[in-house]
Design an enzyme around this catalytic site. Structure first.
Site, PDB file in Angstrom:
ATOM      1  CE  LYS A  92     -23.181  15.600 -45.015  1.00 45.55           C
ATOM      2  NZ  LYS A  92     -22.949  14.478 -45.952  1.00 45.55           N
ATOM      3  CD  GLU A 114     -19.158   8.612 -42.787  1.00 41.56           C
ATOM      4  OE1 GLU A 114     -19.520   7.697 -42.026  1.00 41.56           O
ATOM      5  OE2 GLU A 114     -19.978   9.283 -43.460  1.00 41.56           O
ATOM      6  CB  SER A 387     -26.175  21.261 -48.667  1.00 39.95           C
ATOM      7  OG  SER A 387     -24.903  21.782 -49.028  1.00 39.95           O
TER       8      SER A 387
END
Ligand SMILES: Cc1ncc(COP(=O)(O)O)c(C=O)c1O
Length: 421
Positions: A92, A114, A387
């Site tokens: 991210k 969010e 990830s």
């Protein structure tokens, strides 16, 4: 295939994408589009972005050969792209740095975001702390409960975390609330969306920032494959989990022109694709508009968004980035499902066999690689985008694993050979 140049100037990937926003946001979106168009190819912006990725995030992230797993499964060699080793523990942060750099150049002192699993929230809180920006993170109340370590991390970093009690109290509700905040505070607020969704230019912009993952793999894989005695240049298959779809787009996009590499996105099949309790928008959804773009969404016959379910907060979303809907239409990527139970098996396997505690999201991708590998030859290869790391999930896993934490849950069609019990 002919050159892939999606999206078009209006942000469409075939019939998907575009920009469906209220009039109050039109100006903000136009402003963002202009800023991104200006900096997208700006050498100074790109140099700063690369510097941040190298010196703050710790890129390039390594590619690791999961040798024991590959041997035990007896088929294709499995490689892991270690996005879990990035600062803050997931992919991210790649995107957050890019958007925060834009926010600074646009003179916006307040950031909103969010978050589902909390990884995007933690990455945003981290960069805001470093750049001295105010940070407000919206998070569904159910996700606040199941990802509590990340809530505390965000608070430590100085962010305000706002639990959202509406709807299913998960990611889509957090996105709704963030959009509302943006409408009310648009003059001084930049909305850092955490995935390849939202109105144009977000799906393209987030994909571009995340494409560093696939670009590094293209450069790393020839030497990696050669070290295992393979003459191949690139993997036969690339696998990534799909929530909104940003880690998958990040690794897929640079591979799109490589026709010899299959691209497989793994959605959360929850309790089963036909159980009604899943988050598989591409496999069980239909075309509709959600959060500012046209894409595949889970909806009832009246167009109402239906409840989703996944063990993993980051995959628990009733939509998906529009570019995935397009890649599915043109058959450049395939999308499959992994159930909660299968993801848990893969989670435990990775812990015990490779010494890696993966995020539950990433465990879905790894589970599919474990299913696929035995049907392939040992000289073939699968590259999995790992990830994120799983520290945030250990409470959930402990709860679901019952009294004996180390017992493997039922395998439901997934065969895990070898490994110590
Ligand atoms: C570790 C990890 N992987 C995957 C995802 C899913 O998001 P995306 O599909 O945008 O990569 C999340 C979302 O929170 C995440 O935290």
């Amino acid at each position: 295939m002919s050159a892939y140049t999606q999206p078009d100037a209006s942000g469409h990937f075939g019939p998907y994408g575009g920009s469906f926003v209220s009039e109050t946001l039109t100006h903000a979106i136009d402003e963002l589009r202009a800023a991104y168009a200006r900096y997208q190819n700006d050498p100074e912006f790109q140099a700063e972005f690369r510097y941040e990725l190298a010196h703050y995030v710790g890129r390039p992230s390594p590619v690791y050969h999961a040798a024991r797993t590959s041997r035990e499964l007896g088929g294709a060699q499995i490689y892991l792209k270690r996005e879990d080793l990035n600062h803050t523990g997931a992919h991210k942060i790649n995107n957050v740095i890019g958007q925060a750099m834009l926010a600074r150049r646009m003179g916006k002192p307040r950031i909103i975001a969010e978050t589902g699993a909390g990884q995007h929230g933690v990455a945003t809180a981290t960069i805001c702390a470093r750049y001295g920006l105010e940070c407000v993170v919206y998070m569904g109340a159910e996700d606040v409960r199941r990802q509590s370590p990340n809530v505390y991390r965000m608070k430590l970093l100085g962010a305000t975390v706002v639990p959202v009690d509406s709807g299913s109290r998960t990611l889509k509700d957090a996105l709704n609330e963030a959009m509302r905040d943006w409408v009310a505070n648009v003059d001084h607020t930049f909305y850092i969306i955490g995935t390849v969704a939202g109105p144009h230019p977000y799906p393209m912009m987030v994909r571009d920032f995340q494409s560093v993952i696939g670009q590094e793999c293209l450069a790393q894989m020839p030497a990696m494959l050669a070290s295992q005695g393979s003459a191949a240049e690139q993997p036969d298959v690339v696998v990534a989990c799909v929530g909104g779809g940003s880690n998958a787009m990040g690794i897929f996009h640079p591979y799109i022109p490589h026709a010899g590499t299959r691209l497989i996105g793994v959605e959360a099949a929850g309790e089963g694709l036909d159980s009604g309790k899943h988050s598989a928008s591409l496999q069980r959804g239909s075309s509709g508009v959600l959060h500012g773009n046209r894409t595949f969404i889970l909806q009832d016959e009246n167009g109402q968004i239906t409840e989703t379910h996944s063990i993993s907060a980051g995959l628990d979303y009733p939509g998906v980035g529009p570019e995935h809907a397009w890649l599915q239409d043109i058959r450049r990527a395939e999308y499959v499902g992994i159930t909660d139970a299968e993801a848990l098996v893969a989670f435990h396997h990775l812990c015990r066999t490779e010494g890696i505690i993966p995020a539950l999201e990433s465990s879905h991708a790894f589970a599919y690689a474990m299913k696929l590998a035995p049907s392939m030859k040992p000289e073939q290869s699968i590259l999995v985008n790992l990830s994120g790391r799983g520290d945030k999930d250990i409470g959930t896993v402990a709860d679901l694993s019952g009294v004996d934490f180390y017992d493997r849950p039922s395998m439901r069609g997934l065969t895990v050979k070898g490994g110590k019990e």
